[in-house]
Design an enzyme around this catalytic site. Structure first.
Site, PDB file in Angstrom:
ATOM      1  N   SER A  85       0.836  -1.192   0.000  1.00  0.00           N
ATOM      2  CA  SER A  85       0.000   0.000   0.000  1.00  0.00           C
ATOM      3  C   SER A  85       0.866   1.234   0.000  1.00  0.00           C
ATOM      4  O   SER A  85       1.990   1.229   0.503  1.00  0.00           O
ATOM      5  CB  SER A  85      -0.931  -0.013   1.211  1.00  0.00           C
ATOM      6  OG  SER A  85      -0.417   0.834   2.225  1.00  0.00           O
ATOM      7  N   LYS A  86       0.303   2.264  -0.581  1.00  0.00           N
ATOM      8  CA  LYS A  86       1.055   3.498  -0.738  1.00  0.00           C
ATOM      9  C   LYS A  86       1.480   4.059   0.618  1.00  0.00           C
ATOM     10  O   LYS A  86       2.544   4.648   0.750  1.00  0.00           O
ATOM     11  CB  LYS A  86       0.174   4.510  -1.470  1.00  0.00           C
ATOM     12  CG  LYS A  86       0.965   5.656  -2.014  1.00  0.00           C
ATOM     13  CD  LYS A  86       0.068   6.725  -2.588  1.00  0.00           C
ATOM     14  CE  LYS A  86       0.910   7.929  -2.938  1.00  0.00           C
ATOM     15  NZ  LYS A  86       0.127   9.137  -3.079  1.00  0.00           N
TER      16      LYS A  86
END
Ligand code: GLU
Length: 469
Positions: free
Chosen positions: A240-241
């Protein structure tokens, strides 16, 4: 369907402002297959979410694709197309479904749908308006009439996946304001573009039965499906970012080579035949098969990526390495000097971003000093004395043909012995005095290149600093 008849694959990113490494892998899978099967790779920008859409994001996508070898100039490449430009088609297709009895309007609000679900204890929409014969109107959504039975998605990666239609609610095709939902837009685009293979992220697997029903209801022959496993981090959590470094652009900026990145991405959940995973794109393209992609989540291991990158740096020819390094070096640094040290750097750099800091001492008059290292090394009670003796011994070599790496080395080692220091320790004060650091390319080759005068000047100024003149 016959998957060998003019295959058309597509990559359909929703612009986000950065290019996720998982997206890059999906794009590469599609690219490898489009090329091997003699088909086309269609780029479709899914830009219908206006809040998330800016023209420069499309440019970013095209640029990132080009970096990993997917170029708009290649005849296999087609597009970019924009989902928004087909909005009329999406609505028309939904209306056709209505006319044919595959869809119906419903006037329940979202809240009402929820209340009914709560009261009945069954989640989702209960088909309330199925037989009410409503026409379109403001606030009325158009829903697909999910037939009874089972929908089988034959997935090249996951195998045969069965969905009981009883668990699929009559999903919305058009919102209350008449705008099409993602599911319709995506499926209608795939049909309009003659897509034969949908290869995409696993998170879309639950959409596949619904889209397959849409294809069938609209009279099309569904595509070959392949849902590729998610990428996870060390803790086996989906990349995930917020948690992980996921932007391809960032790896690029940190000096990863595109072919190393491509090779690494292609081996996440798939491996070429033989005992090495480091293989050129030509082999990947020839060997890659979706049927061989592992269906468990793939660990995106940055350490392994770095190892691939190192390997690719080493595999460059000396000329290629110079060309690769060039943009990473300040314009004013003399390229001939760099060329002489380059082979030593090529053996050691892990990314291209390592190159300049490794050699900056050759070009900067006063390289930055790692103060912690300086304090530790020069703090030893023998360090200043040793350095002063080295200065004297090196002064004798200056201006002779003996200013050469091996002589510089044996000279230093002889001085070191007098101070009871082994070579590794003995060279530390000299290295930090001249380069400002404790690590870098081999010291004596560096000194040979730097020259007697500049070496002498730096040793003198280091001695000054510790109060020895
Ligand atoms: N636009 C979707 C996404 O970026 C892809 C949909 C698809 O590949 O079918 O997740």
């Amino acid at each position: 369907m016959d998957p060998t008849s003019s295959p058309r694959l597509r990559f359909a990113p929703s612009p986000t402002g950065y290019f996720h490494v998982g997206g890059a892998r999906t794009a590469l899978y599609n690219w490898a297959l489009a090329r091997r099967l003699g088909g086309r790779f269609v780029l479709r920008i899914e830009d219908t979410d206006e809040a998330r859409n800016r023209p420069e994001w499309t440019e970013g996508i095209i640029d990132a694709l080009a970096w990993i070898g997917i170029s708009t100039d290649d005849p296999v490449f087609e597009g970019p197309y924009f989902q928004s430009s087909l909005a009329g088609e999406h609505v028309a297709a939904a209306e056709r479904l209505h006319a044919a009895g595959h869809a119906y309007y419903c006037d329940l609000t979202g809240e009402q749908v929820q209340e009914r679900a709560k009261a009945s204890g069954r989640p989702g929409y209960d088909g309330y308006s199925r037989d009410r014969g409503l026409g379109s109107g403001p606030g009325r959504v158009l829903r697909f009439r999910v037939p009874d039975g089972v929908t089988v998605v034959d997935d090249l990666v996951r195998g045969r996946v069965e969905f009981d239609n009883a668990n699929i609610e009559d999903f919305v095709l058009l919102r209350g304001n008449g705008s099409p939902m993602f599911l319709v837009a995506n499926a209608v685009d795939d049909m309009a573009m003659g897509i034969t293979h949908v290869v995409r992220a696993e998170e879309h697997l639950p959409n596949a039965p619904k889209q397959q029903m849409l294809w069938e209801a609209l009279g099309g022959e569904p595509p070959v499906w392949a849902h590729v496993p998610v990428l996870v981090n060390e803790q086996r959590k989906k990349l995930s970012k917020r948690r992980d470094k996921v932007a391809l652009e960032q790896y690029r900026a940190e000096g990863f080579l595109p072919d190393a990145m491509v090779n690494y991405l292609m081996t996440l959940g798939w491996a070429p035949a033989g005992d090495t995973e480091i293989v050129p794109w030509e082999r990947i393209e020839a060997e890659f098969r979706l049927e061989d992609v592992n269906h468990s989540p793939a660990f995106f291991d940055v350490k392994k990526l770095r190892a691939f990158n190192e390997e690719y740096i080493r595999m460059r020819t000396p000329e290629e390495f110079l060309a690769e390094a060039d943009p990473w070096l300040p314009a004013e640094w003399d390229r001939a000097t760099f060329a002489r040290i380059a082979p030593l750097v090529q053996e050691r750099a892990k990314t291209m971003a390592d190159v300049a800091p490794m050699v900056d001492f050759l070009f900067l008059p006063d390289p930055e000093v790692d103060e912690a290292a300086w304090t530790k090394i020069m703090g030893a009670d023998w360090a200043a004395g040793l350095l002063a003796d080295v200065r004297a011994a090196y002064a004798e070599l200056a201006g002779t043909d003996r200013w050469r790496a091996e002589v510089l080395k044996s000279t230093l080692e002889a001085v070191g012995e007098r101070y009871g220091q082994k070579p590794g320790k003995a060279q530390a004060p000299l290295r930090v005095a001249v380069t400002g650091r404790t690590i870098g390319p081999p010291l004596y080759e560096s000194l040979e290149l730097l020259g007697a005068e500049e070496t002498g000047r730096r040793v003198a100024s280091a001695l000054d600093r510790v109060g020895v003149s």
